[in-house]
Design a protein around this motif. Structure first.
Motif, PDB file in Angstrom:
ATOM      1  N   ARG A 183     -31.517 -43.178  15.028  1.00 39.58           N
ATOM      2  CA  ARG A 183     -32.347 -44.220  15.621  1.00 39.58           C
ATOM      3  C   ARG A 183     -31.500 -45.193  16.429  1.00 39.58           C
ATOM      4  O   ARG A 183     -30.337 -45.435  16.109  1.00 39.58           O
ATOM      5  N   SER A 184     -32.137 -45.744  17.456  1.00 42.15           N
ATOM      6  CA  SER A 184     -31.519 -46.797  18.248  1.00 42.15           C
ATOM      7  C   SER A 184     -32.576 -47.852  18.536  1.00 42.15           C
ATOM      8  O   SER A 184     -33.694 -47.523  18.929  1.00 42.15           O
ATOM      9  N   THR A 185     -32.246 -49.119  18.319  1.00 44.78           N
ATOM     10  CA  THR A 185     -33.189 -50.207  18.583  1.00 44.78           C
ATOM     11  C   THR A 185     -32.956 -50.868  19.928  1.00 44.78           C
ATOM     12  O   THR A 185     -33.808 -51.608  20.415  1.00 44.78           O
ATOM     13  N   GLY A 186     -31.780 -50.639  20.507  1.00 41.94           N
ATOM     14  CA  GLY A 186     -31.436 -51.324  21.744  1.00 41.94           C
ATOM     15  C   GLY A 186     -31.011 -52.761  21.528  1.00 41.94           C
ATOM     16  O   GLY A 186     -30.761 -53.500  22.488  1.00 41.94           O
ATOM     17  N   VAL A 187     -30.907 -53.178  20.237  1.00 44.40           N
ATOM     18  CA  VAL A 187     -30.522 -54.555  19.916  1.00 44.40           C
ATOM     19  C   VAL A 187     -29.081 -54.556  19.427  1.00 44.40           C
ATOM     20  O   VAL A 187     -28.803 -54.044  18.337  1.00 44.40           O
ATOM     21  N   PRO A 188     -28.139 -55.122  20.185  1.00 45.27           N
ATOM     22  CA  PRO A 188     -26.741 -55.117  19.748  1.00 45.27           C
ATOM     23  C   PRO A 188     -26.509 -56.066  18.579  1.00 45.27           C
ATOM     24  O   PRO A 188     -27.288 -57.007  18.346  1.00 45.27           O
ATOM     25  N   VAL A 189     -25.468 -55.805  17.827  1.00 47.45           N
ATOM     26  CA  VAL A 189     -25.061 -56.712  16.748  1.00 47.45           C
ATOM     27  C   VAL A 189     -24.609 -58.035  17.365  1.00 47.45           C
ATOM     28  O   VAL A 189     -23.867 -58.060  18.341  1.00 47.45           O
ATOM     29  N   ARG A 190     -25.097 -59.133  16.786  1.00 47.31           N
ATOM     30  CA  ARG A 190     -24.726 -60.464  17.297  1.00 47.31           C
ATOM     31  C   ARG A 190     -23.705 -61.114  16.373  1.00 47.31           C
ATOM     32  O   ARG A 190     -23.733 -60.915  15.156  1.00 47.31           O
ATOM     33  N   TYR A 191     -22.866 -61.939  16.946  1.00 45.58           N
ATOM     34  CA  TYR A 191     -21.866 -62.687  16.189  1.00 45.58           C
ATOM     35  C   TYR A 191     -22.035 -64.170  16.496  1.00 45.58           C
ATOM     36  O   TYR A 191     -22.399 -64.554  17.618  1.00 45.58           O
ATOM     37  N   GLY A 192     -21.788 -65.000  15.502  1.00 48.80           N
ATOM     38  CA  GLY A 192     -21.935 -66.431  15.700  1.00 48.80           C
ATOM     39  C   GLY A 192     -21.216 -67.207  14.621  1.00 48.80           C
ATOM     40  O   GLY A 192     -20.335 -66.674  13.923  1.00 48.80           O
ATOM     41  N   ILE A 193     -21.613 -68.476  14.459  1.00 49.24           N
ATOM     42  CA  ILE A 193     -20.996 -69.337  13.454  1.00 49.24           C
ATOM     43  C   ILE A 193     -22.043 -69.730  12.416  1.00 49.24           C
ATOM     44  O   ILE A 193     -23.255 -69.681  12.670  1.00 49.24           O
ATOM     45  N   PHE A 194     -21.568 -70.151  11.260  1.00 52.32           N
ATOM     46  CA  PHE A 194     -22.433 -70.394  10.107  1.00 52.32           C
ATOM     47  C   PHE A 194     -23.523 -71.424  10.409  1.00 52.32           C
ATOM     48  O   PHE A 194     -24.656 -71.311   9.930  1.00 52.32           O
ATOM     49  N   SER A 195     -23.222 -72.419  11.195  1.00 54.59           N
ATOM     50  CA  SER A 195     -24.192 -73.483  11.474  1.00 54.59           C
ATOM     51  C   SER A 195     -25.417 -72.984  12.232  1.00 54.59           C
ATOM     52  O   SER A 195     -26.434 -73.680  12.313  1.00 54.59           O
ATOM     53  N   GLU A 196     -25.346 -71.783  12.781  1.00 56.26           N
ATOM     54  CA  GLU A 196     -26.475 -71.229  13.537  1.00 56.26           C
ATOM     55  C   GLU A 196     -27.483 -70.503  12.653  1.00 56.26           C
ATOM     56  O   GLU A 196     -28.534 -70.067  13.140  1.00 56.26           O
ATOM     57  N   ALA A 197     -27.194 -70.384  11.372  1.00 59.31           N
ATOM     58  CA  ALA A 197     -28.019 -69.553  10.492  1.00 59.31           C
ATOM     59  C   ALA A 197     -29.471 -70.005  10.458  1.00 59.31           C
ATOM     60  O   ALA A 197     -30.396 -69.191  10.599  1.00 59.31           O
ATOM     61  N   ASP A 198     -29.715 -71.306  10.278  1.00 56.97           N
ATOM     62  CA  ASP A 198     -31.092 -71.791  10.170  1.00 56.97           C
ATOM     63  C   ASP A 198     -31.891 -71.497  11.435  1.00 56.97           C
ATOM     64  O   ASP A 198     -33.054 -71.068  11.368  1.00 56.97           O
ATOM     65  N   ALA A 199     -31.285 -71.726  12.580  1.00 61.17           N
ATOM     66  CA  ALA A 199     -31.983 -71.496  13.846  1.00 61.17           C
ATOM     67  C   ALA A 199     -32.282 -70.011  14.038  1.00 61.17           C
ATOM     68  O   ALA A 199     -33.373 -69.636  14.509  1.00 61.17           O
ATOM     69  N   ILE A 200     -31.342 -69.159  13.674  1.00 60.79           N
ATOM     70  CA  ILE A 200     -31.551 -67.703  13.815  1.00 60.79           C
ATOM     71  C   ILE A 200     -32.706 -67.247  12.942  1.00 60.79           C
ATOM     72  O   ILE A 200     -33.583 -66.491  13.389  1.00 60.79           O
ATOM     73  N   LEU A 201     -32.748 -67.710  11.715  1.00 66.26           N
ATOM     74  CA  LEU A 201     -33.810 -67.297  10.794  1.00 66.26           C
ATOM     75  C   LEU A 201     -35.160 -67.865  11.228  1.00 66.26           C
ATOM     76  O   LEU A 201     -36.185 -67.164  11.165  1.00 66.26           O
ATOM     77  N   ALA A 202     -35.186 -69.120  11.670  1.00 67.51           N
ATOM     78  CA  ALA A 202     -36.446 -69.720  12.117  1.00 67.51           C
ATOM     79  C   ALA A 202     -36.998 -68.981  13.333  1.00 67.51           C
ATOM     80  O   ALA A 202     -38.212 -68.738  13.439  1.00 67.51           O
ATOM     81  N   ASP A 203     -36.113 -68.618  14.249  1.00 62.72           N
ATOM     82  CA  ASP A 203     -36.545 -67.885  15.437  1.00 62.72           C
ATOM     83  C   ASP A 203     -37.093 -66.513  15.057  1.00 62.72           C
ATOM     84  O   ASP A 203     -38.110 -66.068  15.604  1.00 62.72           O
TER      85      ASP A 203
END
Length: 724
Positions: free
Chosen positions: A631-651
């Motif tokens: 399977r392929s989703t076309g969505v690449p793995v993203r990298y970031g910093i810990f402070s972005e966790a809440d925004a990523i989950l809310a989105d």
């Protein structure tokens, strides 16, 4: 016939709703619905009538009870499902019409087979057919059900050039090259493992249907469906092997890695029509597992995990069983009786193999009394009064208490962990440093690493009140035999023509006593035998088996004397390393001639995630069995910093109406309805639409942390975000 609309295809699939494609299915589903209604109604009426009928006596009562049991079981199975009993259909070469495959078999009132049980040989091509080996099929159709309606289906054609007939030309419009089917494997997850019976693949089906004889290893990387195979194999074996279906003669034990896993897969076996499999974790096999804490020192855990410490437990038990080395004189009202050390030694040697320490103590006691009483005639005494007198003698009892004391398994282990001299005596192979390392202040402060030792001790020592328990069992069975003897007598008295069920049962037997014994139901003992996990089991399935220590393997093998096991795991996911082959690893615990089946296709994890995860594991396990994603989703793995966790989950929550996300590696984050928070270790065996991996202190350095990171990354079925 009642009109049933089984299909509820969305507008985007309107082409698949063409009558030429689904008319035959609609007609067949109408027959299934009508047959289900008829059978449920008929069974309900018969069951109500049987329950309201007078109980009667003798043969009538027996037949009534048997019929109520049969009707209740059949009705429960039919009410569990609706039209979604049907998984799909196959068309064999030369066949006039399709064969429909179901979760169970179904036949209408005319004797027409509407569904073939998925576990039968006739259904095997539905799962096993490939384009390389079509298994005699022309085509296969799989259904996707939602709330009892078909929301999609996929057709595969195996004939080399089927497009010659008008029918095939019409059906070509609905043909999938499996791309839509494969994409369906990545649909949104829930809190429980989804129903995947209809999507079992050929490589998985071959393992599911493999023989139950001996140990079978199912080796596969993330997403290959190891857990799916294990669960469906349990259902298949119970269906195909009648010995396993009888809990008193075997049964199946399924062992998972942790409680979250057990909860996740809890609905799978009932959905397959099986509710008799015992499911647990290794912790559940020992009472102290509920409160045991992880072993803080890895070196201590390693020592306790070896088979040698189990040997030390055995040696500690042997030291409790030492016959007196002296003669003793017992005074009776008739004469002084000499009991020699040879008499005690003979009594100790007469213990039957397989008895626990506490059970054997009672046998030693009875044997020594019989040895002495047998000499009564030569002493001019009567045997029976002498036997009673010796049994009441306090000196005799004290001698037995010293030579073969009643014991408790937990106390035996606790002494090994608090008495360095005793541990040295029981485990002379340990160095002084290792003995000191294993000592602690509170012997009963149990850790997870202690559980196999406690299990070994309990299996060897038995219950302190073993004699009382056995007497209770004997009394219960005696009462059951007496009741059944009365039933048989009543049946004999009412059988005037010799054509009753009893007469049929007595053919080929020597007497009514044989029939009585066959009717005795040892299930009456289940109220006393509260430990349903004690075994023995006819087959044991263990998932994430790469983590088991030698001592933990011995826990399982005590419960599986047949050595019939399904061993599911991935060497690359072993947190503490797995340098051997499976065959070499299992040989350490005397599991020889293991068969190994490898799964190498990843149906769960998209290729974008696996491309990132593969180098992680191969940095520490170069020969890791990294499966190939389909399977392929076309969505690449993203990298970031810990402070972005809440925004990523809310989105993610705002843009996804369904599905489950998981944050792995942030112990401070609480669970919510759609966002789980797990440690790397407790995420094992689970899967989520979105995984947010917090790459920090939760991942220890070295091999253990790298394996945890690999496992965490490969839980994602759609998206992976790595935060540092």
């Amino acid at each position: 016939m009642t009109t049933v609309t089984a299909f509820d295809l969305p507008e985007r699939l309107h082409a698949k709703a063409a009558p030429a494609l689904i008319a035959h299915d609609e007609d067949h589903f109408a027959r299934i619905a009508a047959t289900l209604d008829e059978q449920i109604s008929a069974l309900s009426e018969r069951l109500d009538a049987e329950r309201l009928a007078p109980g009667g006596g003798g043969q009538a009562a027996l037949e009534r009870d048997l019929e109520i049991h049969r009707l209740t079981a059949a009705l429960r199975m039919l009410r569990r499902f609706g039209l979604d009993l049907c998984l799909g259909r196959i068309v064999a070469e030369g066949a006039d019409e399709p064969t429909y495959i179901g979760r169970l078999g179904l036949t209408d009132a005319t004797g027409r087979r509407l569904l073939v049980d998925w576990r039968t040989p006739a259904a095997e091509p539905f799962f096993a057919a490939t384009h390389g080996d079509p298994e005699g099929l022309v085509s296969r159709r799989r259904y996707r059900w939602s709330h009892g309606r078909i929301v999609d289906y996929w057709d595969e054609v195996f004939a080399p050039d089927p497009w010659t007939s008008d029918t095939w030309r019409a059906e070509r419009a609905a043909l999938d090259d499996q791309s839509a089917f494969i994409a369906s494997l990545g649909t949104s997850r829930t809190a429980h493992m989804r129903d995947v019976l209809g999507t079992i693949q050929a490589d998985q089906d071959a393992v599911i249907r493999a023989s139950s004889r001996g140990p079978l290893v199912v080796d596969g990387g993330p997403g290959t469906g190891k857990t799916v195979v294990a669960l469906h194999r349990a259902a298949y074996l119970l269906y195909s092997d009648p010995h396993l279906g009888d809990r008193r003669r075997g049964g199946v034990l399924f062992v998972g890695p942790h409680n979250a896993y057990v909860a996740y897969v809890a609905d799978v076996l009932p959905s397959l029509g099986e509710d008799g499999v015992q499911t647990c974790t290794l912790r559940d096999l020992v009472a102290e597992g509920a409160t045991a804490v992880p072993e803080a020192d890895r070196s201590v855990a390693r020592l306790k995990g070896g088979a040698d410490m189990v040997r030390a437990v055995e040696r500690a038990a042997e030291l409790l069983e030492q016959p007196p080395a002296y003669d003793m004189i017992i005074q009776t009202e008739w004469a002084d009786i000499r009991i020699s050390s040879a008499d005690w030694a003979a009594a100790f040697a007469a213990v039957e193999p397989g008895l626990t320490h506490n059970e054997a103590r009672e046998q030693v006691w009875e044997t020594i009394l019989q040895i002495i009483a047998s000499r009564a005639a030569s002493l001019g005494l009567e045997a029976r009064p002498l036997h009673r007198a010796l049994a009441r003698d306090e000196a005799m009892r004290k001698a037995l208490d010293r030579a073969w004391p009643r014991a408790e398994g937990a106390d035996l282990v606790a002494r090994l962990l608090t008495d360095a001299g005793h541990l040295t005596e029981c485990a002379p192979w340990l160095s002084a440093e290792e003995v000191a390392l294993l000592q602690r202040a509170d012997g009963h402060a149990w850790t997870v690493a202690d559980l196999p030792l406690l299990d070994a001790a309990r299996q060897r020592i038995g219950a302190p009140d073993a004699a009382e328990i056995e007497r209770g069992r004997d009394a219960t069975l005696a009462a059951e035999r007496e009741y059944m003897a009365d039933v048989v007598d009543s049946l004999v008295a009412s059988d005037v023509d010799g054509e009753s069920v009893l007469s049929w049962m007595m053919r080929g037997t020597n007497s009514g006593e044989d029939v009585t014994e066959s009717l005795v139901d040892e299930a009456v003992l289940e109220a006393r035998d509260l430990d349903l996990l004690a075994g023995p089991f006819g087959h044991v399935i263990v998932d994430e088996a790469q983590e088991l220590t030698d001592a933990e393997w011995l826990m399982l093998l005590r419960r599986c004397p047949s050595r019939s096991l399904t061993i599911v795991g991935d060497r690359a996911q072993a947190r503490h390393g797995f340098p051997q082959t499976w065959e070499e690893r299992l040989a350490r615990v005397d599991l020889d001639r293991a068969r190994v089946a490898s799964l190498r296709v990843n149906y769960r994890t998209p290729s974008e995630v696996m491309d990132e995860a593969a180098p992680v594991i191969r940095s520490v396990v170069p020969d890791a069995n990294v499966p190939t994603s389909v399977r392929s989703t076309g969505v690449p793995v993203r990298y970031g910093i810990f402070s972005e966790a809440d925004a990523i989950l809310a989105d993610w929550i705002s843009t996804h109406d369904e599905g489950v996300a998981c944050v792995i590696g942030d112990p401070s984050r609480p669970d919510t309805a759609r966002i789980r928070s797990l440690s790397p270790e407790n995420a094992k065996g689970l899967e989520f639409d979105l995984v947010v991996l917090v790459d920090g202190e939760a991942f220890p350095p070295g091999l253990e942390g790298t394996v945890d990171r690999y496992v965490a990354m490969t839980r994602a079925t759609q998206e992976l975000v790595v935060l540092s």
